[in-house]
Design a protein around this motif. Structure first.
Motif, PDB file in Angstrom:
ATOM      1  N   ASN A 144       0.820  -1.205   0.000  1.00 34.06           N
ATOM      2  CA  ASN A 144       0.000   0.000   0.000  1.00 34.06           C
ATOM      3  C   ASN A 144       0.857   1.260   0.000  1.00 34.06           C
ATOM      4  OD1 ASN A 144      -2.413  -1.604   0.211  1.00 34.06           O
ATOM      5  ND2 ASN A 144      -1.916  -1.904   2.376  1.00 34.06           N
ATOM      6  N   THR A 145       0.249   2.354  -0.441  1.00 33.11           N
ATOM      7  CA  THR A 145       0.982   3.613  -0.558  1.00 33.11           C
ATOM      8  C   THR A 145       1.465   4.144   0.786  1.00 33.11           C
ATOM      9  OG1 THR A 145      -1.129   4.813  -0.510  1.00 33.11           O
ATOM     10  CG2 THR A 145      -0.224   4.273  -2.683  1.00 33.11           C
ATOM     11  N   ASP A 146       0.854   3.699   1.884  1.00 29.15           N
ATOM     12  CA  ASP A 146       1.283   4.149   3.212  1.00 29.15           C
ATOM     13  C   ASP A 146       2.323   3.215   3.835  1.00 29.15           C
ATOM     14  OD1 ASP A 146      -0.251   1.933   3.769  1.00 29.15           O
ATOM     15  OD2 ASP A 146      -1.630   2.946   5.134  1.00 29.15           O
ATOM     16  N   ASP A 147       2.911   2.332   3.017  1.00 26.61           N
ATOM     17  CA  ASP A 147       3.960   1.394   3.424  1.00 26.61           C
ATOM     18  C   ASP A 147       3.441   0.178   4.183  1.00 26.61           C
ATOM     19  OD1 ASP A 147       6.481   2.125   2.359  1.00 26.61           O
ATOM     20  OD2 ASP A 147       6.589   3.822   3.730  1.00 26.61           O
ATOM     21  N   THR A 148       2.139   0.054   4.382  1.00 24.45           N
ATOM     22  CA  THR A 148       1.608  -1.161   4.986  1.00 24.45           C
ATOM     23  C   THR A 148       1.541  -2.264   3.936  1.00 24.45           C
ATOM     24  OG1 THR A 148      -0.683  -0.487   4.542  1.00 24.45           O
ATOM     25  CG2 THR A 148       0.264   0.113   6.696  1.00 24.45           C
ATOM     26  N   VAL A 149       1.534  -3.502   4.416  1.00 27.87           N
ATOM     27  CA  VAL A 149       1.523  -4.666   3.535  1.00 27.87           C
ATOM     28  C   VAL A 149       0.421  -5.613   3.987  1.00 27.87           C
ATOM     29  CG1 VAL A 149       2.851  -6.638   2.663  1.00 27.87           C
ATOM     30  CG2 VAL A 149       4.004  -4.463   3.118  1.00 27.87           C
ATOM     31  N   LYS A 150      -0.331  -6.141   3.031  1.00 22.69           N
ATOM     32  CA  LYS A 150      -1.409  -7.077   3.326  1.00 22.69           C
ATOM     33  C   LYS A 150      -1.127  -8.404   2.637  1.00 22.69           C
ATOM     34  CE  LYS A 150      -6.429  -7.726   2.860  1.00 22.69           C
ATOM     35  NZ  LYS A 150      -7.680  -7.138   2.301  1.00 22.69           N
ATOM     36  N   VAL A 151      -1.149  -9.484   3.395  1.00 24.89           N
ATOM     37  CA  VAL A 151      -0.912 -10.825   2.864  1.00 24.89           C
ATOM     38  C   VAL A 151      -2.230 -11.596   2.887  1.00 24.89           C
ATOM     39  CG1 VAL A 151       0.389 -12.966   3.107  1.00 24.89           C
ATOM     40  CG2 VAL A 151       1.452 -10.774   3.707  1.00 24.89           C
TER      41      VAL A 151
END
Length: 327
Positions: free
Chosen positions: A162-169
């Motif tokens: 994501n653009t806010d540096d979060t990551v979703k798996v």
């Protein structure tokens, strides 16, 4: 004695969109799976208070500031582990330049083993984030963020950046028969060429942050990651090869160093022998090549390509502690 086992990974679609110069503007997504080849890290107490490392070379030093292995040194600094330990690492596949994410698998496994040595549990999410911190922030590696999450979580996933540096798996939900057909259709070869991905990734980082044409190619690769996920959810494995092919054509257009005459020759030979699509794994220029085809065409593809075939299976588990004896 504590031993961790961390899987390597095979990335199918969307690679390159996990680089911050791109995903912070547009978001990224990668479709990948962990595989049944592993990096093992063991850690045990060293009686004299020094540090001993055994990998492709051996280091035996008195203090952390004397350690040459950058990932080990950065990990110890992050975890505030001063010394008095012995680290040994082994791998099922050559540990560098193969395109299977081995550096990140090593870092994840080291972080998990060292944390367990300190008596601390670490989740897959935290292992992923800490590995990114070590490799990207502390060591300054010009890499993306997919390998760390693939190694820590395991399984067959859509990983979103994501653009806010979060990551979703998100695990890819598909019929068991579809996953088996996909695994049976994958054929992988070792090119015999190992390479450092750094210069390729540096160039890709530059163009993905400035070139509109390259950004358009990466955006299409991100779209293909979602298309592939949906096709598998619907049990349509035939389209997987076509998606791989389009993704590879886009990938090799990003920089001139991703492919070369030899790689193009192997790829064309596989397609002419019946492969529906494929790609070079990792950043490019060497390592492993994978193709997707009807299993009945695998023998003909192997003859046409003429490289060493290596069998991989999908791995549902991420990094884990195999042995734990803190005493």
């Amino acid at each position: 004695m504590i031993i961790s086992r961390t899987p390597l990974r095979m990335s199918f679609v969307g690679g390159g969109s996990d680089i911050s110069s791109f995903y912070r503007k547009y978001g990224g997504a990668v479709l990948s799976t962990a595989i049944d080849k592993y990096v093992y890290v063991s850690i045990n107490r060293k009686f004299d208070g020094g540090i001993r490392l055994a990998y492709s070379k051996t280091e035996e030093v008195n203090s952390l500031d004397q350690v040459e292995h950058r990932l080990v040194k950065a990990t110890f600094e992050m975890l505030d582990l001063k010394g008095g330990v012995e680290i040994t690492t082994t791998a099922d596949i050559p540990s560098r330049g193969t395109g299977l994410g081995s550096s990140s698998s090593f870092t994840v496994g080291l972080i998990q083993a060292a944390s367990a040595y300190q008596g601390r549990y670490m989740s897959a999410q935290e292992m992923s984030e800490r590995s990114c911190e070590v490799e990207i922030e502390r060591c300054g590696e010009p890499i993306g963020k997919q390998d760390q999450y693939a190694a820590a979580y395991g399984g067959f996933n859509l990983i979103e950046f994501n653009t806010d540096d979060t990551v979703k798996v998100s695990p890819v939900i598909m019929p068991a028969e579809t996953k088996q057909r996909m695994q049976d259709g994958v054929i992988t070869f070792y090119t015999g060429v190992t390479r450092s991905a750094s210069h390729i990734l540096k160039e890709q980082t530059a163009v993905s942050g400035s070139s509109t044409a390259k950004q358009d190619a990466l955006r299409r690769m991100v779209e293909l990651a979602y298309v592939a996920r949906d096709e598998m959810a619907n049990g349509n494995v035939t389209s997987f090869g076509e998606i791989l092919h389009e993704n590879w054509m886009l990938k090799r257009s990003l920089t001139a160093d991703i492919s070369n005459t030899a790689i193009d020759g192997w790829y064309d030979a596989a397609i002419n022998a019946g492969a529906l699509g494929g790609k070079l794994l990792g950043a490019g220029a060497g390592g492993f090549m994978m193709f997707y085809a009807d299993p009945e065409r695998h023998q003909a593809i192997a003859r046409a390509v003429g490289l060493r075939q290596v069998d991989f299976k999908f791995e549902p588990m991420g990094s884990r502690i195999l042995f734990y004896n803190p005493n």
